[in-house]
Design a protein around this motif. Structure first.
Motif, PDB file in Angstrom:
ATOM      1  N   ARG A 131       2.910  42.449  -2.190  1.00  0.00           N
ATOM      2  CA  ARG A 131       2.501  41.102  -2.630  1.00  0.00           C
ATOM      3  C   ARG A 131       2.563  40.106  -1.472  1.00  0.00           C
ATOM      4  O   ARG A 131       1.720  39.213  -1.368  1.00  0.00           O
ATOM      5  CB  ARG A 131       3.377  40.609  -3.780  1.00  0.00           C
ATOM      6  N   GLN A 189      -0.597  40.756   0.401  1.00  0.00           N
ATOM      7  CA  GLN A 189      -1.789  40.334  -0.347  1.00  0.00           C
ATOM      8  C   GLN A 189      -1.938  38.816  -0.393  1.00  0.00           C
ATOM      9  O   GLN A 189      -3.045  38.295  -0.341  1.00  0.00           O
ATOM     10  CB  GLN A 189      -1.729  40.891  -1.773  1.00  0.00           C
ATOM     11  N   HIS A 190      -0.814  38.111  -0.490  1.00  0.00           N
ATOM     12  CA  HIS A 190      -0.847  36.646  -0.547  1.00  0.00           C
ATOM     13  C   HIS A 190      -0.679  36.017   0.837  1.00  0.00           C
ATOM     14  O   HIS A 190      -0.582  34.799   0.960  1.00  0.00           O
ATOM     15  CB  HIS A 190       0.258  36.122  -1.469  1.00  0.00           C
ATOM     16  N   GLN A 199       4.221  37.481   6.653  1.00  0.00           N
ATOM     17  CA  GLN A 199       4.863  36.755   5.553  1.00  0.00           C
ATOM     18  C   GLN A 199       6.053  37.556   5.027  1.00  0.00           C
ATOM     19  O   GLN A 199       5.966  38.768   4.849  1.00  0.00           O
ATOM     20  CB  GLN A 199       3.866  36.504   4.427  1.00  0.00           C
ATOM     21  N   LEU A 227       5.272  30.669  -3.758  1.00  0.00           N
ATOM     22  CA  LEU A 227       4.011  31.276  -4.188  1.00  0.00           C
ATOM     23  C   LEU A 227       4.239  31.971  -5.517  1.00  0.00           C
ATOM     24  O   LEU A 227       5.311  32.533  -5.752  1.00  0.00           O
ATOM     25  CB  LEU A 227       3.516  32.312  -3.186  1.00  0.00           C
ATOM     26  N   VAL A 281       3.936  35.011  -7.530  1.00  0.00           N
ATOM     27  CA  VAL A 281       3.805  36.420  -7.189  1.00  0.00           C
ATOM     28  C   VAL A 281       3.803  37.238  -8.475  1.00  0.00           C
ATOM     29  O   VAL A 281       4.724  37.123  -9.298  1.00  0.00           O
ATOM     30  CB  VAL A 281       4.957  36.869  -6.265  1.00  0.00           C
ATOM     31  N   THR A 290       8.537  31.792   0.172  1.00  0.00           N
ATOM     32  CA  THR A 290       7.995  32.668   1.210  1.00  0.00           C
ATOM     33  C   THR A 290       8.095  31.993   2.573  1.00  0.00           C
ATOM     34  O   THR A 290       8.117  30.763   2.678  1.00  0.00           O
ATOM     35  CB  THR A 290       6.526  33.044   0.920  1.00  0.00           C
TER      36      THR A 290
END
Length: 173
Positions: free
Chosen positions: A97, A100-101, A108, A129, A131, A139
Motif C-alpha cells: 500500500r 501503491q499510494h 514512502q 493517507l 490505506v 506516512t
C-alpha cells in the motif's frame, strides 16, 4: 537491483510484473538493523535508477515508487509440482500500500519505520493517507541516510545468527 540486494544482505522474495519484493533476513542483532538495511537499499536503488536514466536516455525515463513497512510475516513454500516461496502478513500488505499510494521517484514509509530507525535517517512527513484495510495512516518519505560511513560498512558489521524470529521488514518496489 539484485546486486544491491546482495550488497545489503537482503532477501529477494519475488518479482511479479513491475513488483520487486525484498525483505530483510530476521536477525537477533540490533532490532533496527534489518529495517536500516532495507532503507539503505531503497536509497541506493533510487540512485541506480537515476544513473540508468542519465546514461541510457534512449531507453526512456524510468521512475519507480518504493514502499517500506516493518512487522511480522509468515513465509513458506507453496505448491507440489512447481514450488514458489512467498511471504504473507500485514507488513507485506502495508508495504504494498505504501508503494501503491507513493509518489514516483520517492520512498514512502510508515510511522513504524520512522520510529524504528529515524535517528539514522532523514524523513519528511507526507501526512495521513487512507490505506485500504488499515484506515488513516501517517506516512513519511525517506530522504537520506545521516551517516554515510555506516552505509558503507553495514555489510561488514552484520553477522547473521540463526533465530526463530519471524520479524522482517518488507520493501515493495
Amino acid at each position: 537491483f539484485d546486486s544491491l540486494v546482495d550488497h545489503y544482505d537482503l532477501n529477494k522474495v519475488k518479482t511479479i510484473g513491475d513488483c520487486y519484493m525484498v525483505t530483510s533476513i530476521p536477525s537477533s542483532d540490533l532490532e533496527h538493523d534489518g529495517c536500516a538495511r532495507v532503507c539503505r537499499f531503497a536509497l541506493d536503488l533510487m540512485k541506480a535508477v537515476q544513473a540508468f536514466n542519465n546514461t541510457a536516455p534512449q531507453h526512456g525515463h524510468i521512475q519507480i515508487r518504493v514502499g517500506i513497512a516493518c512487522g511480522q510475516v509468515v513465509a513458506g513454500v507453496v505448491g507440489t509440482k512447481r514450488f514458489l516461496f512467498d511471504m504473507w502478513g500485514d507488513a507485506v500488505n502495508v508495504a504494498a500500500r505504501m508503494e501503491q499510494h507513493g509518489l514516483p521517484g520517492r520512498i514512502q514509509t510508515t510511522k513504524e519505520v520512522v520510529d524504528n530507525i529515524g535517528r539514522d535517517f532523514t524523513f519528511e512527513c507526507r501526512g495521513p493517507l487512507l490505506v485500504k484495510g488499515k484506515g488513516m495512516m501517517d506516512t513519511y518519505l525517506l530522504k537520506s541516510a545521516k551517516d554515510v560511513e555506516l552505509r558503507r560498512s553495514v555489510c561488514q558489521r552484520w553477522n547473521p545468527k540463526p533465530t526463530p524470529s519471524t520479524r522482517s521488514e518488507s520493501a515493495i518496489i
